[in-house]
Design an enzyme around this catalytic site. Sequence first.
Site, PDB file in Angstrom:
ATOM      1  N   TYR A 288     106.728 -16.376 137.234  1.00 24.32           N
ATOM      2  CA  TYR A 288     105.297 -16.157 136.993  1.00 24.32           C
ATOM      3  C   TYR A 288     104.786 -15.101 137.970  1.00 24.32           C
ATOM      4  CZ  TYR A 288     100.484 -17.287 135.762  1.00 24.32           C
ATOM      5  OH  TYR A 288      99.193 -17.229 135.306  1.00 24.32           O
ATOM      6  N   TYR A 338      99.932 -10.306 129.540  1.00 27.24           N
ATOM      7  CA  TYR A 338      99.543 -11.476 130.329  1.00 27.24           C
ATOM      8  C   TYR A 338      99.099 -12.586 129.401  1.00 27.24           C
ATOM      9  CZ  TYR A 338      97.016 -14.381 133.694  1.00 27.24           C
ATOM     10  OH  TYR A 338      96.577 -15.430 134.461  1.00 27.24           O
TER      11      TYR A 338
END
Lengths: 391, 135
Positions: A288, A338
């Site tokens: 992440y 994203y």
Amino acid sequence: MPTTNCAITGLGLTDVGKVYGKSAGQFAAEAVRRAVSDAGLSTGDIDGLLVMSGLAKGVNLDLAGTLGLSNLGLLAQMNVYGATVGAMIEYASLAIATGNVSVVACVFADAPLRPDTTGGAAWSEYTTRGARRGLPGLRAAIGLSSPTAHYALAARRHMSEYGTTSEQFGAVAVAQRQWAQHNPQAQFRGPISIEDHQRSRIISDPLHLLDCCLVSNGGAAIIVTSAERARDLRQPPAYIWGWGQGHPGHGWEQGSQFGLTTGAVQSGRAAMKMAGVTPADVSIREIYDCYTYTVLVTLEDYGFCAKGEAGPLAESGALGPGGALPTNTGGGQLSAYYLVGMTPLIEAVTQARGHGNERQIADNSMILASGNGGILSHHSTVLLSPELPAI
Amino acid sequence: MKIPIVERDDRSAPFFDAAARRRLVIKRCQNCAVYGPPRQRHCGRCGAEMTWSRASGEARLVTWTASPAKKGDESETRFGYVELAEGPWLETLLVDLPIDGHLAGTPMHVTFLHPDGGESVPAFTANTSRLAGDQ
């Protein structure tokens, strides 16, 4: 605890990036339809649905009605911030293991971007709302209103403690852009250099523009089923070997580890214990990456290198194409798109299927996908493999 | 630097009243005497209600960032966390913090800003000569 013997069998990704004219709810419905179709199922097969909203909200329990689902034995709107997708896979797997449900769709979608604003401005609209009143107002008034400011404070602490440099953050951005060149779904594919990173404007010192993830409109969904069912479906299964969560609850006082370690320590340990593997067994990392710094601190916390050594590791080229520790092989949230925790997870499944084309890693035997949210307060880990776990 | 303009509410009134008198107050547990940051209401250890307590104003720099100057600002705004001598971290504006050379652990001292149109607020500085006269 052994794993629940489940697999990810469907992937659905809408157009992502500067895609206008659709609400988050519409993106979510489209992503789920694509995921069931990808798996060779139909929406009527879905008997579990876990949904997550982003900044623009609008992804909620109504999605069941939108999709015409009338057979749900599991339905929830979840939020563990950036750690949500890993947690969804955990709860979906547990529900499937009980036999109550058999096909669980997990979906995230968001639509914060508008044609007339930049990504940063779109974010600020959501994060700096509210009057400057009282102590929370003071916090916002001095500048602690954006996630970037908080991550800048974390990154600076890591730099102070371990000597990590801005150029080492830049090495993460450069490596991920190299990967993104081979991902047709990536929003940014043009090569960048360390010099480009250093010249990009400061957002919150020490973080430059090229340290920050993108802002995207779009939706992504996955389908979780039992391993047994997954075997007979259209796509190669990505078997779920392990998962874990970690919520360190950094105290804001003497001794706090804020910026130095994250929930990846706990969630990684739990996931690897369940899978019966060590960091050395992990062949691909999808970390992440809300910021370049996050990749470095997470690699350390998982044990891919010693504390403080992730900066030099990135600088050595180990994370990029041809490197010893391929990381964020689709370009990640810094260069591809994203969609919160869905970005690393979708690339992990793509690699597990062997569908990475030019960016496919030959050894895809154990793939780690991470989720991180709430300014380093929440963490999740998922381990996937094209091979069935030995039970 | 951007000067923060903040309004008080009932809960924060003692904090801003103290700042107007150039005093920093934080929270302290009535039961086990541990300190907490200004926003904390109940003790993390025993659960008792916390009350306002004067802090020494001495601290060390933990980490900092800066927002680039925007239109109308004279300079960038520096802010971060300091660790108070009492233990809690405080999110604070940092004034007179040179660009380079100040790393984690730098001794810091409280000072106060008294902006027009807003409450007085604490800030921290590494510059001891500043303490004689606040802005």
